[in-house]
Design a protein around this motif. Structure first.
Motif, PDB file in Angstrom:
ATOM      1  N   ARG A 153      -1.068  -1.725  -4.985  1.00 27.65           N
ATOM      2  CA  ARG A 153      -0.354  -1.421  -6.232  1.00 27.65           C
ATOM      3  C   ARG A 153      -1.231  -1.777  -7.427  1.00 27.65           C
ATOM      4  O   ARG A 153      -0.964  -2.739  -8.152  1.00 27.65           O
ATOM      5  N   GLU A 156      -0.015  -2.592 -11.346  1.00 29.63           N
ATOM      6  CA  GLU A 156       0.902  -3.682 -11.688  1.00 29.63           C
ATOM      7  C   GLU A 156       0.158  -4.746 -12.491  1.00 29.63           C
ATOM      8  O   GLU A 156      -0.312  -5.743 -11.952  1.00 29.63           O
ATOM      9  N   ARG A 158       1.204  -6.934 -14.544  1.00 26.76           N
ATOM     10  CA  ARG A 158       1.838  -8.261 -14.534  1.00 26.76           C
ATOM     11  C   ARG A 158       1.291  -9.105 -13.376  1.00 26.76           C
ATOM     12  O   ARG A 158       1.020 -10.291 -13.526  1.00 26.76           O
TER      13      ARG A 158
END
Length: 199
Positions: A153, A156, A158
């Protein structure tokens, strides 16, 4: 309720309403905001066994939410002794174990995550294991899990920031270089994020 709350209070009220044969209905308030209407049965409830499996699991969850980690773990353990096939409940237990930041509890949480990841690929479990490794001071293992998660991923941001921050606590020069490179990568897309600059 307070603005920016997590909704835990409402969840607890809804759970208690359900345990008493009722429910909570949500609607828009007359002045804006949220209106919560609690409805419960007025007929007496049959006696419920506080040691029933369902009650034990619910008590484990509530104790965990309230931060009573030792009591929650004891309830989860009692439940899982009767229901060892409930891997979903075992994962809940791992989450509660990681709340205490105790080496023994964190080692047990990691073991549950390891067991789950040998049985199936689950990025959410991988991320949880990365976090516990980070809290336990296992920088190499945390970095490996964060890297694997971010390969799957990559967008992402964050988690990219979380990865850089986790490595920045290490005293190992290689980890610090990786932390710097990771935070640099994050800041190229978020140049005004002051929290990242202060990591």
């Amino acid at each position: 309720a307070t603005p920016g709350g997590s909704g835990l209070g409402l969840a607890l009220v809804a759970q208690q309403a359900q345990l008493h044969g009722g429910y909570v209905a949500l609607s828009e308030g007359p002045l804006g905001g949220l209106r919560a209407t609690l409805t419960v049965s007025t007929s007496p409830e049959p006696e419920s066994d506080p040691d029933s499996d369902d009650a034990l699991l619910q008590r484990a969850r509530v104790r965990g939410w309230l931060g009573s980690v030792d009591a929650s773990v004891a309830d989860y353990d009692a439940y899982l002794t009767k229901h060892p096939e409930r891997s979903d409940v075992e994962l809940e237990l791992a989450g509660v174990l990681s709340l205490k930041k105790d080496p023994g509890f964190m080692a047990r949480a990691i073991a549950i995550y390891d067991k789950t990841l040998t049985q199936r690929s689950d990025l959410d479990v991988l991320l949880k294991r990365a976090r516990v490794h980070s809290w336990a001071g296992h920088a190499d293992l945390a970095a490996s899990d964060y890297r694997a998660y971010l390969r799957a991923r990559p967008k992402e941001d964050r988690i990219l920031l979380e990865h850089g921050r986790a490595l920045s606590w290490s005293k190992d020069p290689a980890h610090l270089r990786e932390a710097s490179a990771t935070l640099d990568r994050y800041l190229t897309t978020h140049p005004t994020d002051l929290d990242a600059l202060l990591a």
